[in-house]
Design a protein around this motif. Structure first.
Motif, short mmCIF file in Angstrom:
data_model
loop_
_atom_site.label_atom_id
_atom_site.label_comp_id
_atom_site.label_asym_id
_atom_site.label_seq_id
_atom_site.Cartn_x
_atom_site.Cartn_y
_atom_site.Cartn_z
N LYS A 4 0.83 -1.20 0.00
CA LYS A 4 0.00 0.00 0.00
C LYS A 4 0.88 1.26 0.00
O LYS A 4 0.66 2.19 -0.77
CB LYS A 4 -0.90 -0.02 1.24
CG LYS A 4 -2.07 0.91 1.19
CD LYS A 4 -2.93 0.67 2.44
CE LYS A 4 -4.29 1.24 2.26
NZ LYS A 4 -5.13 1.04 3.44
N ILE A 5 1.91 1.25 0.85
CA ILE A 5 2.81 2.40 0.93
C ILE A 5 3.63 2.52 -0.34
O ILE A 5 3.86 3.62 -0.86
CB ILE A 5 3.71 2.30 2.19
CG1 ILE A 5 2.83 2.46 3.42
CG2 ILE A 5 4.82 3.34 2.16
CD1 ILE A 5 3.54 2.33 4.73
N GLU A 6 4.08 1.40 -0.89
CA GLU A 6 4.84 1.44 -2.14
C GLU A 6 4.01 2.03 -3.27
O GLU A 6 4.52 2.80 -4.09
CB GLU A 6 5.33 0.03 -2.50
CG GLU A 6 6.48 -0.44 -1.63
CD GLU A 6 6.98 -1.82 -2.04
OE1 GLU A 6 6.82 -2.19 -3.22
OE2 GLU A 6 7.52 -2.50 -1.17
N GLU A 7 2.73 1.69 -3.33
CA GLU A 7 1.84 2.24 -4.35
C GLU A 7 1.71 3.76 -4.19
O GLU A 7 1.75 4.50 -5.18
CB GLU A 7 0.45 1.59 -4.26
CG GLU A 7 0.41 0.15 -4.71
CD GLU A 7 -0.96 -0.49 -4.49
OE1 GLU A 7 -1.93 0.24 -4.16
OE2 GLU A 7 -1.05 -1.71 -4.63
N LYS A 13 5.65 10.00 -6.93
CA LYS A 13 6.74 10.26 -7.87
C LYS A 13 6.24 10.85 -9.18
O LYS A 13 6.96 11.57 -9.85
CB LYS A 13 7.52 8.98 -8.16
CG LYS A 13 8.39 8.52 -7.02
CD LYS A 13 9.13 7.25 -7.42
CE LYS A 13 10.01 6.70 -6.34
NZ LYS A 13 10.69 5.46 -6.76
N SER A 14 5.00 10.54 -9.54
CA SER A 14 4.46 11.01 -10.83
C SER A 14 3.82 12.39 -10.74
O SER A 14 3.41 12.94 -11.76
CB SER A 14 3.44 10.00 -11.37
OG SER A 14 2.29 9.97 -10.54
N LEU A 15 3.72 12.97 -9.54
CA LEU A 15 3.10 14.28 -9.38
C LEU A 15 3.99 15.40 -9.92
O LEU A 15 5.21 15.34 -9.81
CB LEU A 15 2.81 14.56 -7.90
CG LEU A 15 1.76 13.73 -7.20
CD1 LEU A 15 1.65 14.15 -5.74
CD2 LEU A 15 0.41 13.83 -7.86
N THR A 16 3.35 16.41 -10.46
CA THR A 16 4.09 17.62 -10.85
C THR A 16 4.32 18.44 -9.58
O THR A 16 3.72 18.17 -8.54
CB THR A 16 3.28 18.47 -11.85
OG1 THR A 16 2.10 18.93 -11.19
CG2 THR A 16 2.92 17.67 -13.10
#
Length: 131
Positions: A4-7, A13-16
């Motif tokens: 869950k935390i890894e997700e 990481k994909s956020l601007t």
């Protein structure tokens, strides 16, 4: 780490930068915490990666000053008429303004209004500066 935390980490990481900033604000509001940079560790990855914080990005200017720079003698009457139609100035005040150029006619107006005023005064024959 749990899956869950890894997700969550992978999604983060994909956020601007803008999305990350909005997320931080939302977390602060929801949980009543302060996530200011002073509370963050000094080895924060955004600092070390060379990414500039959003605070260093200059804000886009939203307010402009319209300044009458010059009015040719042959166009003074036309410019005075335009100045009077744009402002609440009387004939004497508008004439005094035209005679004491460079002089601001509008201060701290939105970009659209500044461009509109500039166009009208330039069409009348005045030289205009928008700052």
């Amino acid at each position: 780490m749990s899956t869950k935390i890894e997700e969550i980490v992978e999604k983060l990481k994909s956020l601007t930068l803008l999305e990350a900033s909005e997320l931080v604000k939302r977390i602060e509001e929801t949980f009543g915490v302060d996530a200011s940079i002073s509370a963050a560790p000094t080895n924060f990855s955004a600092v070390n990666s060379g990414v500039k914080p959003e605070e260093n990005v200059p804000e886009e200017k939203t307010e402009f000053d319209v300044i009458i720079n010059e009015v040719p003698a042959s166009k003074r009457i036309t410019v005075i008429k335009v100045v009077r139609s744009l402002t609440s100035l009387g004939l004497k005040e508008a004439k005094d303004l035209i005679e004491s150029v460079p002089k601001p006619i509008f201060e701290s107006v939105p970009k659209e209004k500044a461009e509109e005023v500039k166009k009208l005064l330039e069409d009348a024959g005045a030289s205009i500066i928008v700052k």
